[in-house]
Design a protein around this motif. Structure first.
Motif, mmCIF file in Angstrom:
data_model
loop_
_atom_site.group_PDB
_atom_site.id
_atom_site.type_symbol
_atom_site.label_atom_id
_atom_site.label_comp_id
_atom_site.label_asym_id
_atom_site.label_seq_id
_atom_site.Cartn_x
_atom_site.Cartn_y
_atom_site.Cartn_z
ATOM 1 N N ARG A 5 0.832 -1.203 0.000
ATOM 2 C CA ARG A 5 0.000 0.000 0.000
ATOM 3 C C ARG A 5 0.869 1.257 0.000
ATOM 4 N N ILE A 6 1.920 1.263 0.823
ATOM 5 C CA ILE A 6 2.820 2.415 0.869
ATOM 6 C C ILE A 6 3.543 2.566 -0.464
ATOM 7 N N GLU A 7 3.913 1.435 -1.049
ATOM 8 C CA GLU A 7 4.578 1.486 -2.357
ATOM 9 C C GLU A 7 3.674 2.119 -3.400
ATOM 10 N N ARG A 8 2.384 1.723 -3.390
ATOM 11 C CA ARG A 8 1.446 2.283 -4.372
ATOM 12 C C ARG A 8 1.254 3.779 -4.169
ATOM 13 N N LEU A 9 1.106 4.206 -2.899
ATOM 14 C CA LEU A 9 0.895 5.629 -2.618
ATOM 15 C C LEU A 9 2.123 6.453 -3.011
ATOM 16 N N ALA A 10 3.311 5.935 -2.687
ATOM 17 C CA ALA A 10 4.544 6.643 -3.048
ATOM 18 C C ALA A 10 4.688 6.693 -4.558
ATOM 19 N N GLY A 11 4.373 5.586 -5.235
ATOM 20 C CA GLY A 11 4.438 5.560 -6.691
ATOM 21 C C GLY A 11 3.474 6.548 -7.312
ATOM 22 N N LEU A 12 2.264 6.642 -6.738
ATOM 23 C CA LEU A 12 1.278 7.597 -7.255
ATOM 24 C C LEU A 12 1.766 9.028 -7.066
ATOM 25 N N ALA A 13 2.376 9.305 -5.925
ATOM 26 C CA ALA A 13 2.902 10.651 -5.672
ATOM 27 C C ALA A 13 3.983 11.000 -6.689
ATOM 28 N N ILE A 14 4.839 10.047 -6.996
ATOM 29 C CA ILE A 14 5.899 10.287 -7.978
ATOM 30 C C ILE A 14 5.294 10.528 -9.358
ATOM 31 N N GLY A 63 9.605 -1.094 -7.513
ATOM 32 C CA GLY A 63 8.799 -0.071 -8.164
ATOM 33 C C GLY A 63 9.238 1.331 -7.771
ATOM 34 N N LEU A 64 9.493 1.527 -6.482
ATOM 35 C CA LEU A 64 9.953 2.837 -6.018
ATOM 36 C C LEU A 64 11.343 3.154 -6.560
#
Length: 205
Positions: A5-14, A63-64
């Motif tokens: 979940r944190i990976e997805r949110l960080a990816g979306l922010a990027i 991903g990050l």
């Protein structure tokens, strides 16, 4: 380990930041910023495609790792490449680790899939270095070609190449990225290697 979940949110922010870089490029009519932002944004979707369509298991940090590399490159086109000496070094090192990881997992998965191929650890170290440097040389050739093409048509280059000295320094930092993966990349990439081998077994003859 970073939760998905944190990976997805960080990816979306990027992705949002890269989209903003794209809009800045459109507003300032800067084709190099626009093109590199589009390519960077497309690259951020690659981990999700590999997981969904190819059933490749990726470490949550991969991903990050990838999106951060393309974000720094896209942001660099706004000016940091010209005004911050170390920016190019960081982007080349990060990008080289991604390239080295791709070369490593592909070769190791083939090695484990078939008995016809045997790649000892010492050879893998050399292979990762050569694979990454080959990709680095190819990138430098692209930069050089982009500059010549831009000069020929009288436009701004999409990729920037600052001369032979800059190319040599870029390749040095590409080597640093390759060495980091060769020394420390095996454990976090093990599950990805297994998933690629499993896919080869499912699709192979």
């Amino acid at each position: 380990m970073v939760p998905r979940r944190i990976e997805r949110l960080a990816g979306l922010a990027i992705q949002v930041v890269i989209l903003c870089i794209f809009l800045v490029g459109v507003y300032t009519r800067n084709p190099s910023v626009v093109v590199n932002a589009v390519l960077a944004l497309g690259a951020t979707f690659l981990p999700a495609v590999l997981r969904r369509d190819w059933q490749i298991r990726l470490h949550p940090l991969f991903g990050l790792w990838l999106t951060l590399a393309v974000l720094l490159h896209a942001a660099g086109m706004l000016g940091p490449y010209n005004y911050i000496d170390w920016w190019d070094h960081v982007t080349h090192t990060l990008s080289a680790t991604v390239v080295a990881a791709v070369g490593y997992v592909t070769a190791r998965a083939v090695d484990e899939y078939t008995e016809a191929v045997y790649l000892p650890d010492r050879f893998m170290f050399v292979y990762i270095l050569l694979f990454t440097l080959a990709a680095g040389v190819f990138w430098e050739v692209l930069e050089f070609g982009a500059r010549l093409a831009a000069e020929a048509i009288g436009s701004e280059a999409v990729l920037v190449q600052y001369g032979l000295a800059d190319t040599i320094v870029d390749l040095v930092f590409d080597t640093v990225g390759a060495v980091l993966v060769a020394l420390f990349g095996a454990p976090p990439l093990a599950d990805t290697i297994d998933s690629i081998r499993e896919r080869l077994e499912r699709t192979g003859p």
